[in-house]
Design a protein around this motif. Sequence first.
Motif, PDB file in Angstrom:
ATOM      1  N   VAL A  71       0.870  -1.184   0.000  1.00  0.00           N
ATOM      2  CA  VAL A  71       0.000   0.000   0.000  1.00  0.00           C
ATOM      3  C   VAL A  71       0.901   1.226   0.000  1.00  0.00           C
ATOM      4  N   VAL A  72       0.680   2.127  -0.947  1.00  0.00           N
ATOM      5  CA  VAL A  72       1.454   3.358  -1.032  1.00  0.00           C
ATOM      6  C   VAL A  72       0.514   4.548  -0.871  1.00  0.00           C
ATOM      7  N   VAL A  73       0.836   5.406   0.070  1.00  0.00           N
ATOM      8  CA  VAL A  73       0.092   6.648   0.243  1.00  0.00           C
ATOM      9  C   VAL A  73       0.789   7.700  -0.600  1.00  0.00           C
ATOM     10  N   GLN A  74       0.153   8.088  -1.688  1.00  0.00           N
ATOM     11  CA  GLN A  74       0.782   8.994  -2.640  1.00  0.00           C
ATOM     12  C   GLN A  74       1.080  10.360  -2.029  1.00  0.00           C
ATOM     13  N   GLU A  75       2.271  10.864  -2.343  1.00  0.00           N
ATOM     14  CA  GLU A  75       2.721  12.205  -1.956  1.00  0.00           C
ATOM     15  C   GLU A  75       2.765  12.410  -0.441  1.00  0.00           C
ATOM     16  N   MET A  76       2.832  11.338   0.320  1.00  0.00           N
ATOM     17  CA  MET A  76       2.818  11.504   1.776  1.00  0.00           C
ATOM     18  C   MET A  76       4.064  12.240   2.269  1.00  0.00           C
ATOM     19  N   THR A  77       5.232  11.865   1.747  1.00  0.00           N
ATOM     20  CA  THR A  77       6.457  12.515   2.225  1.00  0.00           C
ATOM     21  C   THR A  77       6.504  13.983   1.830  1.00  0.00           C
ATOM     22  N   SER A  78       6.024  14.324   0.644  1.00  0.00           N
ATOM     23  CA  SER A  78       6.051  15.732   0.224  1.00  0.00           C
ATOM     24  C   SER A  78       5.050  16.568   1.010  1.00  0.00           C
ATOM     25  N   VAL A  79       3.872  16.001   1.290  1.00  0.00           N
ATOM     26  CA  VAL A  79       2.847  16.732   2.040  1.00  0.00           C
ATOM     27  C   VAL A  79       3.292  17.004   3.470  1.00  0.00           C
ATOM     28  N   THR A 122     -12.798   3.926   4.025  1.00  0.00           N
ATOM     29  CA  THR A 122     -12.451   3.945   5.451  1.00  0.00           C
ATOM     30  C   THR A 122     -11.685   5.204   5.810  1.00  0.00           C
ATOM     31  N   LEU A 123     -10.761   5.609   4.946  1.00  0.00           N
ATOM     32  CA  LEU A 123      -9.982   6.827   5.202  1.00  0.00           C
ATOM     33  C   LEU A 123     -10.864   8.070   5.178  1.00  0.00           C
ATOM     34  N   LYS A 124     -11.843   8.093   4.298  1.00  0.00           N
ATOM     35  CA  LYS A 124     -12.771   9.227   4.254  1.00  0.00           C
ATOM     36  C   LYS A 124     -13.534   9.346   5.564  1.00  0.00           C
ATOM     37  N   GLU A 125     -13.914   8.212   6.128  1.00  0.00           N
ATOM     38  CA  GLU A 125     -14.647   8.220   7.398  1.00  0.00           C
ATOM     39  C   GLU A 125     -13.781   8.742   8.542  1.00  0.00           C
ATOM     40  N   LEU A 126     -12.456   8.525   8.447  1.00  0.00           N
ATOM     41  CA  LEU A 126     -11.560   9.002   9.502  1.00  0.00           C
ATOM     42  C   LEU A 126     -11.449  10.523   9.500  1.00  0.00           C
ATOM     43  N   ASP A 127     -11.635  11.158   8.316  1.00  0.00           N
ATOM     44  CA  ASP A 127     -11.623  12.623   8.205  1.00  0.00           C
ATOM     45  C   ASP A 127     -10.346  13.200   8.826  1.00  0.00           C
ATOM     46  N   LEU A 128      -9.184  12.880   8.234  1.00  0.00           N
ATOM     47  CA  LEU A 128      -7.886  13.256   8.784  1.00  0.00           C
ATOM     48  C   LEU A 128      -7.629  14.755   8.674  1.00  0.00           C
ATOM     49  N   HIS A 129      -6.941  15.314   9.703  1.00  0.00           N
ATOM     50  CA  HIS A 129      -6.613  16.742   9.726  1.00  0.00           C
ATOM     51  C   HIS A 129      -5.228  16.966  10.308  1.00  0.00           C
ATOM     52  N   PHE A 130      -4.593  18.062   9.888  1.00  0.00           N
ATOM     53  CA  PHE A 130      -3.377  18.529  10.539  1.00  0.00           C
ATOM     54  C   PHE A 130      -3.766  19.171  11.869  1.00  0.00           C
ATOM     55  N   CYS A 131      -2.764  19.471  12.685  1.00  0.00           N
ATOM     56  CA  CYS A 131      -3.027  20.083  13.989  1.00  0.00           C
ATOM     57  C   CYS A 131      -3.675  21.454  13.868  1.00  0.00           C
ATOM     58  N   ASP A 132      -3.407  22.151  12.753  1.00  0.00           N
ATOM     59  CA  ASP A 132      -3.973  23.488  12.589  1.00  0.00           C
ATOM     60  C   ASP A 132      -5.368  23.465  11.966  1.00  0.00           C
ATOM     61  N   GLY A 133      -5.927  22.278  11.779  1.00  0.00           N
ATOM     62  CA  GLY A 133      -7.287  22.167  11.265  1.00  0.00           C
ATOM     63  C   GLY A 133      -7.395  21.891   9.782  1.00  0.00           C
ATOM     64  N   ARG A 134      -6.282  22.018   9.046  1.00  0.00           N
ATOM     65  CA  ARG A 134      -6.325  21.726   7.610  1.00  0.00           C
ATOM     66  C   ARG A 134      -6.571  20.239   7.373  1.00  0.00           C
ATOM     67  N   GLY A 135      -7.370  19.952   6.382  1.00  0.00           N
ATOM     68  CA  GLY A 135      -7.659  18.563   6.071  1.00  0.00           C
ATOM     69  C   GLY A 135      -6.492  17.880   5.385  1.00  0.00           C
ATOM     70  N   VAL A 136      -6.327  16.594   5.651  1.00  0.00           N
ATOM     71  CA  VAL A 136      -5.304  15.779   4.998  1.00  0.00           C
ATOM     72  C   VAL A 136      -5.977  14.994   3.888  1.00  0.00           C
ATOM     73  N   SER A 137      -5.641  15.326   2.664  1.00  0.00           N
ATOM     74  CA  SER A 137      -6.258  14.662   1.511  1.00  0.00           C
ATOM     75  C   SER A 137      -5.190  13.885   0.755  1.00  0.00           C
ATOM     76  N   LEU A 138      -5.076  12.609   1.072  1.00  0.00           N
ATOM     77  CA  LEU A 138      -4.086  11.743   0.448  1.00  0.00           C
ATOM     78  C   LEU A 138      -4.753  10.453  -0.030  1.00  0.00           C
ATOM     79  N   ARG A 139      -4.271   9.929  -1.134  1.00  0.00           N
ATOM     80  CA  ARG A 139      -4.855   8.721  -1.712  1.00  0.00           C
ATOM     81  C   ARG A 139      -3.945   7.526  -1.456  1.00  0.00           C
ATOM     82  N   ALA A 140      -4.531   6.450  -0.977  1.00  0.00           N
ATOM     83  CA  ALA A 140      -3.798   5.199  -0.771  1.00  0.00           C
ATOM     84  C   ALA A 140      -4.009   4.291  -1.978  1.00  0.00           C
ATOM     85  N   VAL A 141      -2.911   3.758  -2.505  1.00  0.00           N
ATOM     86  CA  VAL A 141      -2.948   2.899  -3.688  1.00  0.00           C
ATOM     87  C   VAL A 141      -2.520   1.493  -3.295  1.00  0.00           C
ATOM     88  N   VAL A 142      -3.240   0.493  -3.780  1.00  0.00           N
ATOM     89  CA  VAL A 142      -2.959  -0.898  -3.455  1.00  0.00           C
ATOM     90  C   VAL A 142      -2.427  -1.602  -4.700  1.00  0.00           C
TER      91      VAL A 142
END
Length: 330
Positions: A189-197, A258-278
């Motif tokens: 599973v690769v989370v695209q652009e995770m290191t750059s984000v 499942t990731l959409k349901e988690l509704d991920l955010h940074f500490c400052d409130g910005r949403g984390v929008s990353l796609r996981a590829v299998v």
Amino acid sequence: MKILAVDDDPNILQLLIEVLRAGGFTNLLACPSAKEALKVISHVDVPFDCFLLDIQMNDMDGIELTSKIRALDAYRKTPILMMTAMSERSYIDRAFTAGASDYITKPFAIVDIHSRLRLIQSLINERRQMEDCNPTLQATSPSSIVTAADLERRFLLQDIDGFVDYLALENYLFQISHASLFGTIAFGVVVQEMTSVFRSSSLFEFEAALIDFAEAISDCLKPQSFLAAHAGGGHFVCVLSKCHDFDPEKFEQHLTETLKELDLHFCDGRGVSLRAVVGDSVSLHLKSPRGLANSLIQALHNAEAEAENPRSKRRAPPSPLTRLFGFVSA
């Protein structure tokens, strides 16, 4: 390296002590039971660097002892080597799920024990060097900025169901017989652009995101029998047992939901929008030890290839001419 050996058979325990001393491992203590081992662990001033545990013991087995040791903050990353006569896969699965780092079946070869312990010693030395370069207080501070080394290293996510250390996952596969590997697959599973984000974020935010993604992967794999590990950056590798019809596209859709349901955010409130590829799965059946380790790498490569060239593009809809005349237009 300070070692604690635990076995309720006094003859085996004495033999093990002699074997360790012959290999130059003289800084060791021995306990005849799991309960006594826990008492010793709780009273030592200098923590142990490694544990050697038998599985079958009367008062508490070695697998339960492993879980209790892993629950202690000081020993979350300490190598635990199981040394037991139990070679059935059910015991191996339970031991690694509980937090074992490696597994040796009795009767053991002296050379094998020495080589495993020397490898553990080298890993401990490497970890200590890293800790010297990255002090614990700085590393755990929510405000510390994530470094390039942090983005590449493999994080231990053992508090999440099914997740183990990457090296422990390799060691787990080495213990499984060829016959038992029938129907066992690996996929990445690769989370695209995770290191750059997360390159300019805090280490706390990066670790929190890794935990969230790992929990999502774990939830999607349950209740199947599996082990998984973080492989650095936004990469994860999973080993799934008794699986003959794994569909990476369906699993990717499930993981995305499942990731959409988690509704991920940074500490400052910005949403984390990353796609996981299998990626496409790799069969582990009839693989050699080296082939098993390479299969984990291949599974990760498959996920990277999928991220670069998605299935949706490879299955582009036919052109109008194709639908009308049954051939592909130039």
